[in-house]
Write a protein that holds these residues in place. Sequence first.
Motif, PDB file in Angstrom:
ATOM      1  N   ASP A  78       0.822  -1.211   0.000  1.00 26.01           N
ATOM      2  CA  ASP A  78       0.000   0.000   0.000  1.00 26.01           C
ATOM      3  C   ASP A  78       0.855   1.259   0.000  1.00 26.01           C
ATOM      4  O   ASP A  78       0.353   2.354   0.179  1.00 26.01           O
ATOM      5  CB  ASP A  78      -0.957  -0.010   1.203  1.00 26.01           C
ATOM      6  N   GLU A  79       2.159   1.108  -0.207  1.00 26.87           N
ATOM      7  CA  GLU A  79       3.044   2.278  -0.279  1.00 26.87           C
ATOM      8  C   GLU A  79       3.992   2.172  -1.464  1.00 26.87           C
ATOM      9  O   GLU A  79       5.136   2.625  -1.413  1.00 26.87           O
ATOM     10  CB  GLU A  79       3.860   2.391   1.018  1.00 26.87           C
ATOM     11  N   LEU A  80       3.516   1.588  -2.551  1.00 28.42           N
ATOM     12  CA  LEU A  80       4.364   1.416  -3.727  1.00 28.42           C
ATOM     13  C   LEU A  80       4.567   2.751  -4.443  1.00 28.42           C
ATOM     14  O   LEU A  80       3.649   3.563  -4.526  1.00 28.42           O
ATOM     15  CB  LEU A  80       3.703   0.449  -4.713  1.00 28.42           C
ATOM     16  N   PRO A  81       5.777   2.977  -4.968  1.00 31.44           N
ATOM     17  CA  PRO A  81       5.965   4.142  -5.841  1.00 31.44           C
ATOM     18  C   PRO A  81       5.289   3.863  -7.181  1.00 31.44           C
ATOM     19  O   PRO A  81       4.932   2.716  -7.460  1.00 31.44           O
ATOM     20  CB  PRO A  81       7.490   4.198  -5.990  1.00 31.44           C
ATOM     21  N   PRO A  82       5.092   4.873  -8.008  1.00 35.19           N
ATOM     22  CA  PRO A  82       4.557   4.611  -9.353  1.00 35.19           C
ATOM     23  C   PRO A  82       5.545   3.740 -10.124  1.00 35.19           C
ATOM     24  O   PRO A  82       6.756   3.968 -10.035  1.00 35.19           O
ATOM     25  CB  PRO A  82       4.473   6.014  -9.988  1.00 35.19           C
ATOM     26  N   LEU A  83       5.047   2.776 -10.843  1.00 36.53           N
ATOM     27  CA  LEU A  83       5.917   1.848 -11.562  1.00 36.53           C
ATOM     28  C   LEU A  83       5.834   2.093 -13.072  1.00 36.53           C
ATOM     29  O   LEU A  83       4.838   2.607 -13.577  1.00 36.53           O
ATOM     30  CB  LEU A  83       5.504   0.406 -11.261  1.00 36.53           C
ATOM     31  N   ILE A  84       6.915   1.738 -13.757  1.00 33.46           N
ATOM     32  CA  ILE A  84       6.959   1.966 -15.213  1.00 33.46           C
ATOM     33  C   ILE A  84       6.048   0.987 -15.950  1.00 33.46           C
ATOM     34  O   ILE A  84       5.596  -0.014 -15.393  1.00 33.46           O
ATOM     35  CB  ILE A  84       8.396   1.814 -15.755  1.00 33.46           C
ATOM     36  N   GLN A  85       5.810   1.306 -17.197  1.00 29.91           N
ATOM     37  CA  GLN A  85       5.070   0.422 -18.111  1.00 29.91           C
ATOM     38  C   GLN A  85       3.786  -0.112 -17.477  1.00 29.91           C
ATOM     39  O   GLN A  85       3.032   0.645 -16.871  1.00 29.91           O
ATOM     40  CB  GLN A  85       5.998  -0.709 -18.581  1.00 29.91           C
ATOM     41  N   ASP A  86       3.535  -1.409 -17.631  1.00 36.83           N
ATOM     42  CA  ASP A  86       2.313  -1.994 -17.065  1.00 36.83           C
ATOM     43  C   ASP A  86       2.590  -2.713 -15.744  1.00 36.83           C
ATOM     44  O   ASP A  86       1.834  -3.594 -15.342  1.00 36.83           O
ATOM     45  CB  ASP A  86       1.681  -2.959 -18.078  1.00 36.83           C
ATOM     46  N   HIS A  87       3.671  -2.321 -15.061  1.00 34.75           N
ATOM     47  CA  HIS A  87       4.073  -3.083 -13.879  1.00 34.75           C
ATOM     48  C   HIS A  87       3.068  -3.004 -12.729  1.00 34.75           C
ATOM     49  O   HIS A  87       2.974  -3.927 -11.931  1.00 34.75           O
ATOM     50  CB  HIS A  87       5.476  -2.655 -13.430  1.00 34.75           C
ATOM     51  N   SER A  88       2.328  -1.907 -12.641  1.00 37.65           N
ATOM     52  CA  SER A  88       1.304  -1.834 -11.594  1.00 37.65           C
ATOM     53  C   SER A  88       0.206  -2.867 -11.845  1.00 37.65           C
ATOM     54  O   SER A  88      -0.314  -3.480 -10.909  1.00 37.65           O
ATOM     55  CB  SER A  88       0.690  -0.433 -11.551  1.00 37.65           C
ATOM     56  N   ILE A  89      -0.117  -3.049 -13.100  1.00 37.95           N
ATOM     57  CA  ILE A  89      -1.129  -4.052 -13.454  1.00 37.95           C
ATOM     58  C   ILE A  89      -0.619  -5.452 -13.123  1.00 37.95           C
ATOM     59  O   ILE A  89      -1.356  -6.308 -12.642  1.00 37.95           O
ATOM     60  CB  ILE A  89      -1.479  -3.939 -14.955  1.00 37.95           C
ATOM     61  N   ILE A  90       0.666  -5.663 -13.365  1.00 39.77           N
ATOM     62  CA  ILE A  90       1.262  -6.972 -13.069  1.00 39.77           C
ATOM     63  C   ILE A  90       1.194  -7.256 -11.568  1.00 39.77           C
ATOM     64  O   ILE A  90       0.830  -8.362 -11.141  1.00 39.77           O
ATOM     65  CB  ILE A  90       2.725  -7.018 -13.580  1.00 39.77           C
ATOM     66  N   VAL A  91       1.511  -6.243 -10.756  1.00 43.48           N
ATOM     67  CA  VAL A  91       1.442  -6.419  -9.306  1.00 43.48           C
ATOM     68  C   VAL A  91       0.014  -6.747  -8.879  1.00 43.48           C
ATOM     69  O   VAL A  91      -0.222  -7.652  -8.072  1.00 43.48           O
ATOM     70  CB  VAL A  91       1.926  -5.145  -8.577  1.00 43.48           C
ATOM     71  N   LYS A  92      -0.935  -6.024  -9.445  1.00 46.40           N
ATOM     72  CA  LYS A  92      -2.336  -6.230  -9.091  1.00 46.40           C
ATOM     73  C   LYS A  92      -2.761  -7.672  -9.400  1.00 46.40           C
ATOM     74  O   LYS A  92      -3.368  -8.343  -8.566  1.00 46.40           O
ATOM     75  CB  LYS A  92      -3.197  -5.236  -9.887  1.00 46.40           C
ATOM     76  N   LYS A  93      -2.386  -8.123 -10.562  1.00 50.24           N
ATOM     77  CA  LYS A  93      -2.771  -9.484 -10.960  1.00 50.24           C
ATOM     78  C   LYS A  93      -2.043 -10.528 -10.116  1.00 50.24           C
ATOM     79  O   LYS A  93      -2.588 -11.592  -9.820  1.00 50.24           O
ATOM     80  CB  LYS A  93      -2.482  -9.709 -12.446  1.00 50.24           C
ATOM     81  N   ALA A  94      -0.819 -10.230  -9.732  1.00 47.43           N
ATOM     82  CA  ALA A  94      -0.073 -11.151  -8.868  1.00 47.43           C
ATOM     83  C   ALA A  94      -0.800 -11.339  -7.545  1.00 47.43           C
ATOM     84  O   ALA A  94      -0.978 -12.463  -7.064  1.00 47.43           O
ATOM     85  CB  ALA A  94       1.341 -10.630  -8.626  1.00 47.43           C
ATOM     86  N   LEU A  95      -1.243 -10.225  -6.971  1.00 54.52           N
ATOM     87  CA  LEU A  95      -1.924 -10.289  -5.678  1.00 54.52           C
ATOM     88  C   LEU A  95      -3.258 -11.038  -5.809  1.00 54.52           C
ATOM     89  O   LEU A  95      -3.613 -11.858  -4.956  1.00 54.52           O
ATOM     90  CB  LEU A  95      -2.145  -8.880  -5.133  1.00 54.52           C
ATOM     91  N   GLU A  96      -3.974 -10.769  -6.884  1.00 60.11           N
ATOM     92  CA  GLU A  96      -5.231 -11.490  -7.128  1.00 60.11           C
ATOM     93  C   GLU A  96      -4.987 -12.991  -7.192  1.00 60.11           C
ATOM     94  O   GLU A  96      -5.715 -13.785  -6.589  1.00 60.11           O
ATOM     95  CB  GLU A  96      -5.854 -11.036  -8.454  1.00 60.11           C
ATOM     96  N   THR A  97      -3.952 -13.379  -7.919  1.00 56.79           N
ATOM     97  CA  THR A  97      -3.665 -14.803  -8.070  1.00 56.79           C
ATOM     98  C   THR A  97      -3.241 -15.410  -6.746  1.00 56.79           C
ATOM     99  O   THR A  97      -3.670 -16.506  -6.390  1.00 56.79           O
ATOM    100  CB  THR A  97      -2.551 -15.009  -9.115  1.00 56.79           C
ATOM    101  N   LEU A  98      -2.416 -14.677  -6.001  1.00 59.00           N
ATOM    102  CA  LEU A  98      -1.984 -15.170  -4.695  1.00 59.00           C
ATOM    103  C   LEU A  98      -3.190 -15.401  -3.786  1.00 59.00           C
ATOM    104  O   LEU A  98      -3.271 -16.418  -3.093  1.00 59.00           O
ATOM    105  CB  LEU A  98      -1.024 -14.156  -4.064  1.00 59.00           C
ATOM    106  N   ARG A  99      -4.143 -14.478  -3.804  1.00 56.35           N
ATOM    107  CA  ARG A  99      -5.347 -14.646  -2.989  1.00 56.35           C
ATOM    108  C   ARG A  99      -6.123 -15.883  -3.394  1.00 56.35           C
ATOM    109  O   ARG A  99      -6.586 -16.651  -2.549  1.00 56.35           O
ATOM    110  CB  ARG A  99      -6.244 -13.419  -3.133  1.00 56.35           C
TER     111      ARG A  99
END
Lengths: 233, 233
Positions: free
Chosen positions: A141-162
Amino acid sequence: MTKKGEISYLPNLAYDSVVFGFSGEKLKILIMEYHNTGLFALPGGFVKYDEDLNTAVKRGLKERTGIEDIYLEQFYCFGDSKRNATGEMKTIMEANNLPIEEENWMLERFVSVAYYALINYEMVVPTPDELSDSCEWYALDELPPLIQDHSIIVKKALETLRLNLERKLVGMNLLPEKFTMKELQKVYEAILGEELRRTTFQRKILSLGILKRHEKQYTGASNKAPYLYSFNV
Amino acid sequence: MTKKGEISYLPNLAYDSVVFGFSGEKLKILIMEYHNTGLFALPGGFVKYDEDLNTAVKRGLKERTGIEDIYLEQFYCFGDSKRNATGEMKTIMEANNLPIEEENWMLERFVSVAYYALINYEMVVPTPDELSDSCEWYALDELPPLIQDHSIIVKKALETLRLNLERKLVGMNLLPEKFTMKELQKVYEAILGEELRRTTFQRKILSLGILKRHEKQYTGASNKAPYLYSFNV
DNA sequence: TTCTATTGTCTCATATCGTGACAATAATAA
DNA sequence: TTATTATTGTCACGATATGAGACAATAGAA
């Protein structure tokens, strides 16, 4: 076959990794910062021409974390044609005094296979690569802005982990060998992003029969000492 | 950038698709047979240099099935370095009188992103490509031997479909607009590979509140006529 | 009208889950 | 030694979901 330095890599193919660690309170991931740019990105890399994809990811993560046997799950392949045509890579190359020819391989289109990793927070020595001056833990919840589509990748990673939380032994890879029930519950809460009921959680986990109970843990606090557990697998 | 005929494709990257259809009794998938070889494979293809990965898969599946809007789920990227170094592609090229130079692009290593599709069995016109003389439905338990790692791909597709069965509206994409409760149950049984209890299944599905009930279906059988349902989404 | 196969729904026992209560403890304070 | 306090392990109770069978309501055939 693309030459990068001395080694030949598969062209147009990369991987990105979302490395999860648990600080005891919060779920965190490893983020790289590129020299003199203020640009942040996920740790990633390329696949050698004769190398298995999974091997390449393990190799890269060992360099960033120092850990040999990492728990890895591939979760998605990102393949939009413009996903890395966002200009940030050009900035990074300029800041690193790299030649920017029109056909430089780093500016080409890349399809990226994304993995998430679960590791024991305390065992990691975050290590930047040549292009970066840091590789550090950031709370989700304290990530800096990420390049390219990396924020989307993080979001999907967390969804999959859940989604995988019930089916895979997630806790085993985020905690030390022995841990208390409360620590395990904190891991689940950090991943799910919601609070869980202590009694229900304890009953459910114990009913799975995958925990082995050990000695008590005396911390010096003036209350009943919790048992330590380990996974029985 | 690799030239294949007139068009440039991403090198070393392919996709394979597991196209599921439901015959009314069994779960089936589309399999291609190559000319004069007795070799069977999943429908697959390549990604144009400026094309989104998902778009490429949709394009290929439209050619094989005739259907424009297909329900697609990406489920894994297969990246072992030797996965397509099994010699079968050479046989296929010889049987099709294609020149086999040492550096022919078809014989190179390919990383393949795998998708599964769910489609209405009756709406498909299976259409072979240039290298194949058939594209046909095969029941999952009557598959011919497949080339390379395609059997593993099918296995993983089915596993993923099973896991997604509760979370996604699978039935909607495998059945016609209106269907009976029994037909829906047959779909679930075919996917799970086990028989389900009629009353429990009916209660559970209805409790989800996603079905709309329509008129009865009179088939001429001498028993109570079932209601027709459709998905409410 | 009777019979048969199938369908829609209900009941009841069982299992699981949400919720709160309570006793057992480890250190501290009195 | 004896309260005090915070935390932990476990149980009890009601609510909810699930497994398994029972039964009435059909649609057509005999």
